[in-house]
Motif scaffolding. Sequence first.
Motif, PDB file in Angstrom:
ATOM      1  N   GLN A 114      -8.861  57.578   6.850  1.00 18.21           N
ATOM      2  CA  GLN A 114      -9.126  58.948   6.416  1.00 18.21           C
ATOM      3  C   GLN A 114      -9.836  59.732   7.521  1.00 18.21           C
ATOM      4  O   GLN A 114     -10.751  59.231   8.176  1.00 18.21           O
ATOM      5  N   LYS A 115      -9.387  60.954   7.716  1.00  9.56           N
ATOM      6  CA  LYS A 115      -9.966  61.818   8.742  1.00  9.56           C
ATOM      7  C   LYS A 115     -11.058  62.704   8.152  1.00  9.56           C
ATOM      8  O   LYS A 115     -11.188  62.827   6.934  1.00  9.56           O
ATOM      9  N   ILE A 116     -11.826  63.294   9.036  1.00  8.04           N
ATOM     10  CA  ILE A 116     -12.828  64.259   8.605  1.00  8.04           C
ATOM     11  C   ILE A 116     -12.128  65.424   7.925  1.00  8.04           C
ATOM     12  O   ILE A 116     -11.102  65.923   8.413  1.00  8.04           O
ATOM     13  N   LYS A 117     -12.660  65.849   6.801  1.00  8.39           N
ATOM     14  CA  LYS A 117     -12.058  66.945   6.036  1.00  8.39           C
ATOM     15  C   LYS A 117     -12.838  68.229   6.287  1.00  8.39           C
ATOM     16  O   LYS A 117     -14.069  68.222   6.306  1.00  8.39           O
ATOM     17  N   VAL A 118     -12.088  69.326   6.457  1.00  8.51           N
ATOM     18  CA  VAL A 118     -12.698  70.631   6.701  1.00  8.51           C
ATOM     19  C   VAL A 118     -12.108  71.640   5.728  1.00  8.51           C
ATOM     20  O   VAL A 118     -10.893  71.860   5.699  1.00  8.51           O
ATOM     21  N   GLY A 119     -12.968  72.239   4.910  1.00  6.23           N
ATOM     22  CA  GLY A 119     -12.518  73.231   3.952  1.00  6.23           C
ATOM     23  C   GLY A 119     -12.377  74.605   4.588  1.00  6.23           C
ATOM     24  O   GLY A 119     -13.074  74.936   5.553  1.00  6.23           O
ATOM     25  N   ILE A 120     -11.460  75.388   4.057  1.00  3.74           N
ATOM     26  CA  ILE A 120     -11.275  76.776   4.500  1.00  3.74           C
ATOM     27  C   ILE A 120     -11.477  77.693   3.300  1.00  3.74           C
ATOM     28  O   ILE A 120     -10.775  77.578   2.293  1.00  3.74           O
ATOM     29  N   VAL A 121     -12.461  78.582   3.391  1.00  6.18           N
ATOM     30  CA  VAL A 121     -12.713  79.561   2.339  1.00  6.18           C
ATOM     31  C   VAL A 121     -12.810  80.938   2.991  1.00  6.18           C
ATOM     32  O   VAL A 121     -12.706  81.078   4.203  1.00  6.18           O
ATOM     33  N   GLY A 122     -13.021  81.976   2.163  1.00  4.95           N
ATOM     34  CA  GLY A 122     -13.250  83.290   2.735  1.00  4.95           C
ATOM     35  C   GLY A 122     -12.476  84.384   2.040  1.00  4.95           C
ATOM     36  O   GLY A 122     -11.937  84.200   0.938  1.00  4.95           O
ATOM     37  N   ILE A 178      -9.541  86.633   0.952  1.00 10.76           N
ATOM     38  CA  ILE A 178      -8.279  86.019   0.559  1.00 10.76           C
ATOM     39  C   ILE A 178      -7.189  86.117   1.619  1.00 10.76           C
ATOM     40  O   ILE A 178      -6.426  85.167   1.832  1.00 10.76           O
ATOM     41  N   TYR A 179      -7.112  87.238   2.321  1.00  9.30           N
ATOM     42  CA  TYR A 179      -6.037  87.381   3.311  1.00  9.30           C
ATOM     43  C   TYR A 179      -6.285  86.488   4.526  1.00  9.30           C
ATOM     44  O   TYR A 179      -5.408  85.698   4.906  1.00  9.30           O
ATOM     45  N   VAL A 180      -7.476  86.593   5.135  1.00  9.75           N
ATOM     46  CA  VAL A 180      -7.712  85.787   6.333  1.00  9.75           C
ATOM     47  C   VAL A 180      -7.873  84.312   5.987  1.00  9.75           C
ATOM     48  O   VAL A 180      -7.748  83.445   6.857  1.00  9.75           O
ATOM     49  N   LYS A 181      -8.141  84.015   4.750  1.00 12.34           N
ATOM     50  CA  LYS A 181      -8.229  82.617   4.308  1.00 12.34           C
ATOM     51  C   LYS A 181      -6.852  81.952   4.348  1.00 12.34           C
ATOM     52  O   LYS A 181      -6.722  80.782   4.746  1.00 12.34           O
ATOM     53  N   TYR A 182      -5.822  82.683   3.939  1.00 14.27           N
ATOM     54  CA  TYR A 182      -4.498  82.085   3.789  1.00 14.27           C
ATOM     55  C   TYR A 182      -3.503  82.472   4.884  1.00 14.27           C
ATOM     56  O   TYR A 182      -2.682  81.645   5.286  1.00 14.27           O
ATOM     57  N   ALA A 183      -3.524  83.724   5.337  1.00 11.62           N
ATOM     58  CA  ALA A 183      -2.457  84.220   6.217  1.00 11.62           C
ATOM     59  C   ALA A 183      -2.627  83.699   7.643  1.00 11.62           C
ATOM     60  O   ALA A 183      -3.650  83.967   8.276  1.00 11.62           O
TER      61      ALA A 183
END
Length: 437
Positions: A226-234, A236-241
Amino acid sequence: MAELVYDKTGRLLFTKEMKKEYTLLVPQMLPDHFAMIVSIFRSEGYQVDMLENTGRPVIDAGQKYVHNDACYPAILVIGQLINAVQSGKYDPHKVALVITQTGGGCRASNYIHLLRKALEKAGLSFVPVISVNLSGLEHNPGFKLSVGLLRKVIYALIYGDLILIVANQVRPYELTPGDTDKAVQTCMDFLLQDMECGKGMTFRSMRANFDRIINTFKAVPVSGKQKIKVGIVGEIYVKYAPLGNNNLADFLLAEGVEPVIPGVIDFIIFKINNREVDVGLYGGKWIKEKLCHWLQKYVMKYQHAMIDALNQSGRFRAPGDFDALHRGIKGYLGDGNKMGEGWLLTAEMLELIHSGVPNIVCTQPFGCLPNHIVGKGMIRKIKDDYPWSNIVAIDYDPGATKINQENRIKLMLANARTLAKEEAAKNASSATPLPTP
């Protein structure tokens, strides 16, 4: 050619005649989710294209026609739309532009007015703009959001979330590069084919499709620890696009970590919940409160079905549901903190930490006041309660350099690797030694 028709305020309308002749251009945010939504609208008789144009020309168009006080997503979305109209790919007199409006206090509710002003500046004021909203902000004779259509969109968002979740848990570990992308395409192919035939839109068939999607990704050969996990939040547009965050997920993959991206359905439930909360905070009709409560439960029924399918898979981690997010925010923010992504952004950071993902990138458009409060503004409080959390806030705007953004993320990753080694050493030293034979 369809005749141009204006309402009493001078707004150009999208008419029934235009529905037959015009192509609707949709800016991209979530590629897989939006591809299914586009297919749904095509099945309703609309001609729709999801835009793929990207890069510096989009940013330049946005900066040329949008005031620089506007936030980065506005510059990108409007830039992508105008760049597409000017590209020569479409007849400018046979396209209409689609943009969403939440109706809340975020500046995003005003994107549509910025877009019309930009079109006028570009000499394209004859191009109609369609607002997709549930707040009764604007109506067009040729564009209707029926209950049946909205129900299909909810299915598409749930399917898209499931693909997003399982793909991110497989792609970092695939033995053959590209196998995960093939699995995504396989799922998209059968889902789109079903949607074109009106299938996959019942609760029973949706559950069957969940299993089909999960089994497709379980079949991808994987290996490695298992690798280090990094969450992405923020925001909505810059979070996903990918256009908005400089392909952040791909960058994290290249750095050898596993990206963890919360699904979009929580944001949809959050916006429904806001309408219910408004009645309690500020007053309003009881029928609105009851309707929003019912709609929230309806969408959560499908969210729970997806979570159950993941839990039963024996392979994939499942996210918490909206109620768990709501409970987790108590003591941090109140329900009235709902501008932009509101308390949901903080709640997603807390959920990631609770689920073993303390390393987080908080993506924010520079100058986005709501997200700076519930994102960057809450990081110190979160770190006080969870000292091992490792959160970096990254601003995205036309003047921010990609190399600076990536260097700041690399510093966070270096800290994450140090913390992981310390945790591994701690676990090893505390292990009970085997008895001497």
